[in-house]
Design an enzyme around this catalytic site. Structure first.
Site, short mmCIF file in Angstrom:
data_model
loop_
_atom_site.label_atom_id
_atom_site.label_comp_id
_atom_site.label_asym_id
_atom_site.label_seq_id
_atom_site.Cartn_x
_atom_site.Cartn_y
_atom_site.Cartn_z
CE LYS A 32 -3.94 -2.16 2.28
NZ LYS A 32 -4.90 -2.11 3.40
NE ARG A 93 -14.19 -5.33 2.64
CZ ARG A 93 -13.00 -5.06 2.13
NH1 ARG A 93 -12.23 -4.15 2.71
NH2 ARG A 93 -12.56 -5.68 1.05
NE ARG A 95 -15.53 -3.28 -0.62
CZ ARG A 95 -14.20 -3.25 -0.74
NH1 ARG A 95 -13.60 -3.91 -1.71
NH2 ARG A 95 -13.48 -2.55 0.13
CE LYS A 122 -12.11 -9.49 -1.53
NZ LYS A 122 -12.35 -8.36 -2.46
CE1 TYR A 173 -12.39 1.82 -2.69
CE2 TYR A 173 -12.95 2.25 -0.40
CZ TYR A 173 -12.63 1.36 -1.40
OH TYR A 173 -12.56 0.02 -1.14
NE ARG A 175 -10.40 -0.42 -5.19
CZ ARG A 175 -10.33 -1.34 -4.21
NH1 ARG A 175 -10.70 -2.59 -4.45
NH2 ARG A 175 -9.89 -1.00 -3.01
CD GLU A 227 -4.60 -3.00 -1.45
OE1 GLU A 227 -4.46 -4.00 -0.73
OE2 GLU A 227 -5.64 -2.32 -1.49
CE LYS A 259 -9.42 2.27 0.74
NZ LYS A 259 -8.66 1.03 0.48
#
Length: 480
Positions: A32, A93, A95, A122, A173, A175, A227, A259
């Protein structure tokens, strides 16, 4: 703009991968970086030469709006675990993309340390937007998802219920990604216009409606997040252009940046949270580029706070001027696997010392209650142990003084040895408990890679004093 200029060009040939890319489950290594807003166009120009722009769902725009709601408990336990990045630290999370909430993704990220020989990963599965509350309450049946996702469904739902997780922070955000459609071994993503939002939901919703948000609920991050995600052999041997990009100076290292943790800290400063180390370890980000501004113009402002034109002494105050600097960042240290075994050996050493002290105590108790453990009168026991015949000579005369002296010594041992024995036995138990507590404290510090929490300043001297006392007490009180 960028999309119209580059998307019509012939793309570089992608590696053969008939199976395509699984975007729901994958392992990767991420690097990152932070990028100044004025350097984003230059970065895009470099990436487009080597990778095509990845179009999300084949849309016309190269940008995809991404919103994620992160969950935490009332003690910010998920924040602390993620910040420490201990073994198996998890983030949960929800999303969704481009304001389409008909389908949302339930995601779980898990961090593994290098010595575990497992990659951080993930995993996610999709739900309908209207099913989220039922899922969070534990009322949605596992059969709702595909069989391959049911283990993950059960794990995440159990995590939410066991730890009483609720919406904490939302990130928003746009992307832009660079990646071959059929291969994700090299991927570059840029997260622009990053905002972090404090959630304050009711029991009937899992995100805060826009109309209920206040200005102080929003923190606007001042940099673009880049990233680099590498898989397979590229982790150890990145392509030359990626290596040049990493070391070229356009990207500023933000290793460890998250984040979720950044948003939690920036929006929950009143809770005395630990400062994320990446905030305090990047002083170069406070230098404002003045090349496009006149010397007489005011410094660039971020959220109406001025940045210094010089490299700051305190990056926290300059890069993030709305954060008071009363707390210091907690650095992380590298922990080798053998350190955990050292912790176990230390516990066993303390345990052995405690057993020795227990043996001293038991010996004194055995001496003190010799012959009287059945509840007999100690005087009668003394008379039986030292009968008058033992002190009668051949002439039939009894040595009364010697008999009384021996019986008195026996009774004295019962009087003094028993309390000392009880004290030593109690101290032995306390040492075992103390060693157990210290073992778990050190184990937790090791798991969280903390640099402190291992020193024992008072324990060893107290242990040495107790052992010496036991060595002195047993010969002085035992009957040999």
């Amino acid at each position: 703009g960028i999309n119209a200029e580059y998307m019509g060009k012939e793309r570089m040939p992608a590696p053969d991968n008939a199976g395509g890319v699984d975007q729901d489950n994958f392992s990767r290594t991420s690097f990152k970086y932070w990028v100044k807003p004025q350097d984003v166009i230059s970065l895009v120009g470099i990436c487009i030469k080597h990778l095509p722009i990845y179009c999300f769902k084949k849309s016309e725009s190269p940008l995809c709006a991404i919103k994620s709601v992160y969950f935490d408990d009332k003690d910010k336990g998920m924040y602390s675990e993620r910040l420490s990045k201990g073994e198996s630290a998890r983030v949960f999370r929800i999303r969704w993309y481009d304001d389409n909430m008909d389908t949302v993704f339930i995601e779980r990220k898990v961090h593994h340390m290098k010595w575990v020989k497992a990659d951080s990963s993930k995993n996610r599965f999709s739900l309908k937007g209207g099913q989220v509350m039922e899922f969070l309450r534990g009322n949605l049946p596992v059969e709702t998802v595909k069989p391959k996702n049911r283990a993950l469904f059960t794990e995440v739902q159990k995590l939410v219920l066991d730890r009483s997780l609720f919406p904490s922070v939302r990130t928003c955000y746009d992307r832009m990604a660079f990646q071959h459609d059929s291969d994700n071994s090299v991927r570059v993503s840029l997260d622009l216009h990053l905002e972090m939002i404090r959630e304050h939901t009711s029991h009937f919703e899992w995100f805060t409606p826009s109309n209920d948000l206040r200005e102080d609920d929003i923190y606007r991050f001042p940099f673009t997040v880049c990233e680099l995600k590498l898989c397979g052999d590229y982790v150890q041997n990145p392509p030359p252009w990626v290596r040049d990009l990493m070391t070229g100076g356009l990207l500023k290292d933000a290793n460890g940046f998250g984040k979720f943790a950044t948003g939690t800290y920036m929006l929950e400063q009143t809770k005395n949270l630990r400062i994320p180390f990446w905030i305090d370890n990047n002083p170069t980000f406070a230098v404002v580029n003045q090349s496009e501004r006149g010397a007489s113009e005011a410094p660039t402002t971020l959220d109406n706070h001025k940045l210094s034109m010089q490299a700051p002494d305190n990056c926290l105050a300059q890069c993030f001027p709305c954060v008071p600097p009363p707390y210091q960042a907690m650095p992380r240290v590298k922990i080798e696997p053998k350190t955990f075994f050292s912790n176990e050996r230390t516990f066993m050493s303390w345990f052995q010392a405690a057993i020795i002290i227990e043996m001293f105590g038991i010996s004194l108790l055995a001496t003190a209650y010799e012959g009287s453990f059945l509840g007999q009168d100690p005087i009668k026991v003394a008379e039986e142990k030292f009968p008058i015949e033992m002190f009668t000579n051949a002439a039939g005369r009894v040595n009364i003084e010697e008999m009384d002296e021996e019986r008195a010594k026996f009774l004295s041992r019962q009087t003094h040895a028993a309390p000392v024995g009880y004290v030593l036995c109690l101290i032995g138990l306390v040492i075992i408990a103390y060693a157990g507590v210290r073992y778990y404290i050190r184990d937790k510090a090791l798991l969280h890679c903390q640099p402190t929490g291992y020193l024992e300043a008072d324990g060893p001297p107290m242990l040495a004093i107790t052992l010496v006392a036991g060595i002195i007490a047993v010969p002085n009180n035992a009957h040999i």
